[in-house]
Every structure is written in C-alpha cells, then in structure tokens.
Design a protein around this motif. Structure first.
Motif, short mmCIF file in Angstrom:
data_model
loop_
_atom_site.label_atom_id
_atom_site.label_comp_id
_atom_site.label_asym_id
_atom_site.label_seq_id
_atom_site.Cartn_x
_atom_site.Cartn_y
_atom_site.Cartn_z
N ALA A 26 18.17 -12.14 46.14
CA ALA A 26 18.99 -11.64 45.05
C ALA A 26 20.04 -12.62 44.56
O ALA A 26 20.53 -12.48 43.45
N PHE A 27 20.41 -13.60 45.37
CA PHE A 27 21.47 -14.52 44.97
C PHE A 27 20.93 -15.95 44.92
O PHE A 27 20.89 -16.64 45.93
N PRO A 28 20.48 -16.40 43.77
CA PRO A 28 19.89 -17.73 43.67
C PRO A 28 20.95 -18.81 43.79
O PRO A 28 22.11 -18.62 43.45
N GLU A 29 20.53 -19.98 44.28
CA GLU A 29 21.43 -21.13 44.37
C GLU A 29 21.70 -21.73 42.99
O GLU A 29 22.72 -22.38 42.79
N VAL A 30 20.77 -21.58 42.08
CA VAL A 30 20.96 -22.11 40.73
C VAL A 30 21.92 -21.18 40.00
O VAL A 30 21.57 -20.08 39.61
N VAL A 31 23.15 -21.64 39.85
CA VAL A 31 24.19 -20.78 39.28
C VAL A 31 24.38 -21.01 37.79
O VAL A 31 25.02 -20.20 37.11
N ARG A 32 23.86 -22.14 37.28
CA ARG A 32 23.97 -22.37 35.84
C ARG A 32 22.94 -23.41 35.42
O ARG A 32 22.59 -24.30 36.20
N VAL A 33 22.46 -23.29 34.20
CA VAL A 33 21.50 -24.24 33.65
C VAL A 33 22.08 -24.79 32.35
O VAL A 33 22.47 -24.03 31.46
#
Length: 256
Positions: free
Chosen positions: A82-89
């Motif tokens: 549920a909590f991805p490491e990718v926080v922004r693109v």
C-alpha cells in the motif's frame, strides 16, 4: 494531501465525492485541496484523512501521526503493497531541480551515476556543484561519481544513440573528471570512478532519498522522467538501486 488524493484517484478510480465521503469532507473542500486553493494544516484533519483512506503505518509516520488503532492494520505485507517507495514522478530533471538541490545541500552522502556528468556536477553552473561544501580538514558531504569509461566500447553505442561522435562524448567525460579533480583539490570529499557497461540508469542519491531517470536511444538523461524514491523498511527499489551502484563502483576504476 493534494498528492495523497491524486494517488487515491489514480490507483483506485475514486471520485472526489467518494473521497469526500471517506474523509468526512464536502466534495467542494476536496476539490479545493486537489487544485491547490486550500491546504490542510490541522493535525486532527490529517488524522481524519489517514483514517478515512486507511493509510498504512509507514505513511502515517511520515505525516507525523501515530500508528493506526485498527486491529490487523499496518502489517509488513500490507504496508509494502500500500505504501510505494516512489513518492513523486517528475516529467524531467528540470521539474525536480529545486527539490534535488535542497536534498543535496542537507546530505552527508551523495552518489551520482551518470554518463559524463557535466550537467550534473562537472561544470560551475551544473545542478549539484554549488550545493557541495568545500571544507579543508572538515566533514563535508562524501561524494561518489560514476562516469562512463571513455575507452569503453559502450561509448560508441551511446554516442550513436544521442547523435554525437564517440570522441565528443569521451572528451566530455574527461572534462568532467578534470573538473571533479578540481573540486577535490578545493577540499570536497569526492571520488570518481569509470565504469564500462552501456548506461541504463541515471541516479542521484542524497542519503535516504534517490532521484532515478533512464538513458535510452534518442534522449539524454536530463530529458528522462525522474522518479523520487524514498527508503522504506521493506521497499526493494531504493535498496536495489543502491546495491547496484555499490556493485558498479566496486568493479570500476577509480580515477579521482
């Protein structure tokens, strides 16, 4: 919170009305937050949103909230999904420039994986150079830079991909090395290595935050989309990219 709402919309398809119901807000208020016309500042509202959206404990911690009081919530398998490491693109490096510089200025460790690195750290007006302290005898940022070996066969392929001559690309790497040697002479703790494989990933790591792009045929690294990845207890991406960087450095030739 606007970013959180956008992630919920993107990955669940939830409408603004459905989000509003879950977090006990009006749809108009959700719309204002999404469009930047209103910000969430009260801790009790953060708590209400986190509870309504069933935010996992890793993410609650980043928001300054206590773990969930619901039984069965926050377990390792649930958090990882549920909590991805990718926080922004970001669409390109230019969009992330301010945040990258802010992270680097506060970092004790900086790793850079590039091709020639001129636009990142080699030139006076490059993205990272002015962010590094020069401390003779002090404890400044420890910097490791991996550059493509000018004598590697991969130079020919990469040069063809971006429409340059191999000589031009190789000269750019040597120039970056020379400028990084100048940086070391000024007191910066910098180490430079040459690797020989075809460039694939472009990495900037500032302590526990990483910005990752890719090299491909037809575009330079700064033109790639850039992913902001944060270290989490169970996340494989940050650890995998760091492990890869360390392995490349171990097998590379140190030149500075």
């Amino acid at each position: 919170m606007a970013a959180v709402f956008r992630f919920v919309q993107q990955y669940t398809g939830a409408s603004q009305a459905r989000i509003a119901t879950a977090v006990d807000m009006t749809q108009a208020r959700v719309n204002e937050i999404l469009n930047g016309r209103r910000q969430v500042t009260r801790l009790d509202v953060y708590e209400r949103i986190a509870d309504g959206l069933k935010v996992p404990d890793d993410a609650r911690h980043l928001l300054g909230l206590a773990p969930s009081r619901e039984p069965g919530r926050g377990g390792a398998a649930f958090d990882l999904a549920a909590f991805p490491e990718v926080v922004r693109v970001y669409p390109a490096q230019a969009s992330a420039a301010d945040e990258i510089q802010q992270q680097v200025r506060a970092a004790s460790e900086l790793d850079v994986l590039a091709v020639r690195g001129l636009g990142l750290i080699g030139l006076n007006d490059s993205l990272l150079r002015a962010c590094l302290p020069r401390e003779h005898g002090g404890r400044g940022t420890r910097v490791r830079v991996l550059l493509l070996d000018p004598a590697s066969p991969a130079v020919v392929q990469r040069a063809a991909e971006i429409g340059e001559s191999p000589r031009c690309l190789s000269d750019g790497v040597r120039l970056a090395e020379g400028r990084l040697r100048d940086l070391a002479d000024e007191g910066c703790d910098v180490r430079v290595y040459r690797y020989g494989m075809l460039p694939t990933w472009r990495i900037i790591r500032a302590d526990t935050t990483m910005f990752v792009g890719a090299f491909d045929s037809g575009w330079e690294g700064h033109e790639s989309a850039m992913y902001k990845i944060m270290e989490t207890p169970l996340g494989p991406l940050f650890r995998g990219f760091r492990r890869m960087f360390d392995a490349i450095a171990e097998g590379a030739d140190r030149t500075v």
